[in-house]
Enzyme design. Sequence first.
Site, PDB file in Angstrom:
ATOM      1  N   ARG A 222       0.834  -1.197   0.000  1.00 13.90           N
ATOM      2  CA  ARG A 222       0.000   0.000   0.000  1.00 13.90           C
ATOM      3  C   ARG A 222       0.875   1.256   0.000  1.00 13.90           C
ATOM      4  NH1 ARG A 222      -4.057  -2.198   4.833  1.00 13.90           N
ATOM      5  NH2 ARG A 222      -4.659  -4.130   3.756  1.00 13.90           N
TER       6      ARG A 222
ATOM      7  N   HIS B   8     -10.949  -7.910  -0.582  1.00 10.09           N
ATOM      8  CA  HIS B   8     -10.592  -6.944   0.458  1.00 10.09           C
ATOM      9  C   HIS B   8     -10.708  -5.502  -0.071  1.00 10.09           C
ATOM     10  CE1 HIS B   8      -8.809  -7.435   4.590  1.00 10.09           C
ATOM     11  NE2 HIS B   8      -8.745  -6.138   4.480  1.00 10.09           N
TER      12      HIS B   8
ATOM     13  N   ASP C   7     -18.578  -9.217  -1.382  1.00 19.27           N
ATOM     14  CA  ASP C   7     -17.943  -8.023  -0.830  1.00 19.27           C
ATOM     15  C   ASP C   7     -16.994  -7.447  -1.878  1.00 19.27           C
ATOM     16  OD1 ASP C   7     -16.842  -6.322   1.499  1.00 19.27           O
ATOM     17  OD2 ASP C   7     -15.050  -7.395   0.845  1.00 19.27           O
ATOM     18  N   SER C   8     -16.762  -6.158  -1.797  1.00 22.42           N
ATOM     19  CA  SER C   8     -15.769  -5.438  -2.605  1.00 22.42           C
ATOM     20  C   SER C   8     -16.403  -4.734  -3.799  1.00 22.42           C
ATOM     21  CB  SER C   8     -14.620  -6.332  -3.086  1.00 22.42           C
ATOM     22  OG  SER C   8     -13.918  -6.900  -1.990  1.00 22.42           O
ATOM     23  N   GLY C   9     -16.623  -3.441  -3.633  1.00 26.08           N
ATOM     24  CA  GLY C   9     -17.110  -2.614  -4.726  1.00 26.08           C
ATOM     25  C   GLY C   9     -18.540  -2.136  -4.602  1.00 26.08           C
TER      26      GLY C   9
ATOM     27  N   GLY D  38     -18.969  -1.588   2.880  1.00 25.61           N
ATOM     28  CA  GLY D  38     -17.794  -1.103   3.596  1.00 25.61           C
ATOM     29  C   GLY D  38     -17.560   0.384   3.487  1.00 25.61           C
TER      30      GLY D  38
END
Length: 434
Positions: A195, A317, A355-357, A378
């Site tokens: 990151r 994630h 999950d994700s987006g 999220g």
Amino acid sequence: MSTVDLKDSEQWSSYVTGIYTSRRGPKPLGTVSFEEIKEKAREKLKDYPGAFLYAAGSAGMNATEYANRKGLDKYAIVPRMLVNATKRSLETNIFGVTHPSPIFIAPIGVQGIFHGDAELAPASAAGKLGIPFIMSTASSRSIEEVAAANGNGHRWYQLYWPRTNDVTLSILKRVKENGFTALVVTLDTMTIGWRPHDLERAYMPFGHGVGIQVGRSDPVFMARYGREPVHERPDFPYDSEEKDRLFLAGDEKTREAVFFGTEWLKECNSGLYRDWEDLKFLRENWQGPLVLKGIQNVLDAEKALEYGVDGIVVSNHGGRQVDGAIPSIYALENIMKSAKVKGAQASGKLTVLFDSGIRTGPDILKALALGAQAVLLGRPWVYGLIVGGEAGVEQVIRHTLGDLDTTLGLAGCKSLNDVQGKGDAVITKLDFIP
């Protein structure tokens, strides 16, 4: 734990009519636009850019996060007409529990860097609205405090798998005693992803003792150092540079926080990569639903069935771990082509979450059409938390479900049963990039 009273979709559709009849915009955020709320969050934390980027940033060049959104955009809803969808329902049943909507509050760590109320705000908001809340191991409040804030709500616990079995067992014991009913094991973060936004600032709140409150309140972990567990609340706002200055100046409180932060990282982010055989320990020591988060490969989804797993979360994630990974919605599409997975889902042996987006109601509908039974939300509510605290989280949940309810009706569907797993009957894949 008492059952949350179910609320029909009127509470979601009434949110929309309520705004129009009030003659005021949505409160407290002033907008329902994801991008506008994100920019307000950026402005709110302008003096602490590392905190904002911890929520907004992703791995590498953000390619996976970008792909998550473009992947969802590649699917288009195909509405049906002259369907009496006057009364609609967003109810969904997960592990024998009927919930008023298909949204789960995704586990987000270190919320103490976003708002002074940290995890207590979304836990409380979710409890009030009957939305299941998933607590992160990286929380900046203890298991016991989060459970109290969630009240009679439905709650699950996300596990960053500790290195040692004694700490793992202690956490599982506390989780069970505090009414968390399912265990969500994150598999894609055995080490933290690449990151750049965190690397350039050496931004690591855990190292200063923020986001380790599950550890500091754990009797087994603390006993290693001859200390009693503590239920602490780290200072807000979190100033990384000031913490470094205090540490170098010999501040006792800061040095203790750094010590325990370092020790907890060794425990829960040790770089130890688990394998399938390790799952047997969790299965033997957790009696509730066991869910694996981070599944992206069809073979892994099928293998999960061999190890007594009750559910999977198809997730990358949010693009924070592997740059250039498959869009999460494509992974879902591939996984749901598996006859083994579809059969297990149909028989009730396997629950599939996504999950994700996810940003909007149409996003949720698309994921459900491809086979997911519920979705994890999220970043949208994190930005709502930053801007408006608990009320901001509540608004994001309400307006997202208002959007889903509206889209459901306009697509010619009365309930999620008309959507879930229906694939081409509800959506189509475009041959161009919107």
